[in-house]
Design a protein around this motif. Sequence first.
Motif, PDB file in Angstrom:
ATOM      1  N   ASP A  92       2.379   1.769  -3.354  1.00 30.52           N
ATOM      2  CA  ASP A  92       1.347   2.298  -4.266  1.00 30.52           C
ATOM      3  C   ASP A  92       1.110   3.777  -4.029  1.00 30.52           C
ATOM      4  O   ASP A  92       0.980   4.569  -4.972  1.00 30.52           O
ATOM      5  CB  ASP A  92       0.025   1.543  -4.072  1.00 30.52           C
ATOM      6  N   VAL A  93       1.060   4.176  -2.748  1.00 30.06           N
ATOM      7  CA  VAL A  93       0.835   5.589  -2.416  1.00 30.06           C
ATOM      8  C   VAL A  93       1.944   6.433  -3.050  1.00 30.06           C
ATOM      9  O   VAL A  93       1.678   7.438  -3.727  1.00 30.06           O
ATOM     10  CB  VAL A  93       0.798   5.795  -0.879  1.00 30.06           C
ATOM     11  N   LEU A  94       3.196   5.994  -2.882  1.00 32.45           N
ATOM     12  CA  LEU A  94       4.339   6.726  -3.454  1.00 32.45           C
ATOM     13  C   LEU A  94       4.246   6.766  -4.977  1.00 32.45           C
ATOM     14  O   LEU A  94       4.444   7.808  -5.601  1.00 32.45           O
ATOM     15  CB  LEU A  94       5.654   6.048  -3.062  1.00 32.45           C
ATOM     16  N   TYR A  95       3.900   5.609  -5.562  1.00 32.54           N
ATOM     17  CA  TYR A  95       3.800   5.521  -7.019  1.00 32.54           C
ATOM     18  C   TYR A  95       2.793   6.541  -7.551  1.00 32.54           C
ATOM     19  O   TYR A  95       3.068   7.273  -8.500  1.00 32.54           O
ATOM     20  CB  TYR A  95       3.401   4.101  -7.447  1.00 32.54           C
ATOM     21  N   PHE A  96       1.610   6.611  -6.893  1.00 25.90           N
ATOM     22  CA  PHE A  96       0.575   7.530  -7.404  1.00 25.90           C
ATOM     23  C   PHE A  96       0.937   8.996  -7.175  1.00 25.90           C
ATOM     24  O   PHE A  96       0.597   9.851  -7.989  1.00 25.90           O
ATOM     25  CB  PHE A  96      -0.796   7.182  -6.806  1.00 25.90           C
ATOM     26  N   ILE A  97       1.671   9.278  -6.074  1.00 23.99           N
ATOM     27  CA  ILE A  97       2.122  10.668  -5.867  1.00 23.99           C
ATOM     28  C   ILE A  97       3.068  11.057  -7.008  1.00 23.99           C
ATOM     29  O   ILE A  97       2.922  12.107  -7.633  1.00 23.99           O
ATOM     30  CB  ILE A  97       2.824  10.834  -4.492  1.00 23.99           C
ATOM     31  N   MET A 116       0.848  -1.202   0.000  1.00 25.93           N
ATOM     32  CA  MET A 116       0.000   0.000   0.000  1.00 25.93           C
ATOM     33  C   MET A 116       0.886   1.256   0.000  1.00 25.93           C
ATOM     34  O   MET A 116       0.668   2.185  -0.774  1.00 25.93           O
ATOM     35  CB  MET A 116      -0.910  -0.033   1.233  1.00 25.93           C
ATOM     36  N   LEU A 117       1.954   1.255   0.837  1.00 22.25           N
ATOM     37  CA  LEU A 117       2.829   2.434   0.907  1.00 22.25           C
ATOM     38  C   LEU A 117       3.551   2.653  -0.421  1.00 22.25           C
ATOM     39  O   LEU A 117       3.690   3.788  -0.885  1.00 22.25           O
ATOM     40  CB  LEU A 117       3.836   2.287   2.055  1.00 22.25           C
TER      41      LEU A 117
END
Length: 316
Positions: free
Chosen positions: A13-18, A10-11
């Motif tokens: 993914d969060v970085l990827y989308f930012i 999840m973390l």
Amino acid sequence: MIFLMDLQMMLLDVLYFILRNSLRAVLRPRTKPVDGELVLITGAGGGLGQLFAQEFSKHGAEVVLWDTNTASNERTAALVREMGGKAHTYTVDVTNRQEVYRTAEMVREDLGRDVTILVNNAGVVAGKRMLDCPDELIERTMKVNCHALFWTVKAFLPQMKANNHGHIVTVASVLGLFSTPCVEDYCASKFAAVGFHESLAHELLAEEVDGVKTTLVCPYIVDTGMFKGCKIRDEVEMILPPLDPQYCVEQAMNAILIDQPLVCIPRLTYLPFLSRALLPWESNVVTYRFMGSDKCMYPFIDAMTNREAPLPITAE
Ligand SMILES: NC(=O)C1=CN([C@@H]2O[C@H](COP(=O)(O)OP(=O)(O)OC[C@H]3O[C@@H](n4cnc5c(N)ncnc54)[C@H](OP(=O)(O)O)[C@@H]3O)[C@@H](O)[C@H]2O)C=CC1
Ligand SMILES: CC1=C(/C=C/C(C)=C/C=C/C(C)=C/C=O)C(C)(C)CCC1
């Protein structure tokens, strides 16, 4: 162990989308083609509705135009046809759910195909101080700007889901993300529209209906006449003037064509949205006062009050 792995994923993914979204702000991602799509636009006779119809038509889509105002709806259709596009008009009051379901069925029968892009654009504002405003006008704002979203989505989403193909666009407002005084009916209805849209977007993602996209459009004041007179402090207005309707629709179209979930127009308006969430209430109050947004609706309400005939109130 599984929990920790999920957390790590999840973390990441969060970085990827930012990162992806920051890059998207600079580099233009590829747009999707909409030629051959059937686009239904509500409030198509109005300022933004008419431009949405023309823009979609420029991109090769066939448009279905819904409005209560037959004459202005026909004008939009004529403009689309002059450009060589295909337009179909229907006089519909989107607050009347039976009329919405009936006309949706009629569209399906007349055109022999499903609507693939729904642009919920129709909108109204009472333009009166709440304590002076007839209850029916307040109800009308809630019905057009919020309740109607349920009826149109209920009418067209089932086929989009069945085909795993479609796009729901909600034209809300920055006043669905932060507020100004004296437009309680409008802010309440647009905050509700934002809530409706976000919940629907989450629902589609949770159900993994990945072919049906959503875009929430939140413009600042647009020069269509709807908020004529609304005015902030001169010095601030120089950096944040009312939007040109064509610019607003082009920005919204860019967002739709890259399947962007939310667009605030102009980008500067992400700041008051953030400050509302992050700063203490009192800090926002002094900022609003400094920028002249505390009294920005007074001239608009005066102008609306001086208008002659009250707007028609539709009963279901
Ligand atoms: N203008 C602005 O400053 C901003 C506008 N928005 C939003 O953008 C959208 C479009 O606004 P804009 O183009 O400026 O407004 P307009 O008033 O120019 O257009 C709105 C259109 O919706 C139609 N409409 C109203 N009620 C109904 C109904 N019950 N059923 C079907 N059609 C209806 C109107 O018809 P009629 O002519 O009969 O009233 C009109 O043609 C609205 O949702 C608005 O809230 C968001 C941010 C800023
Ligand atoms: C509150 C506020 C502002 C004013 C916003 C206004 C005046 C918005 C009007 C929007 C309209 C009319 C939308 C219609 O849908 C600023 C100066 C941006 C920044 C400080 C916070």
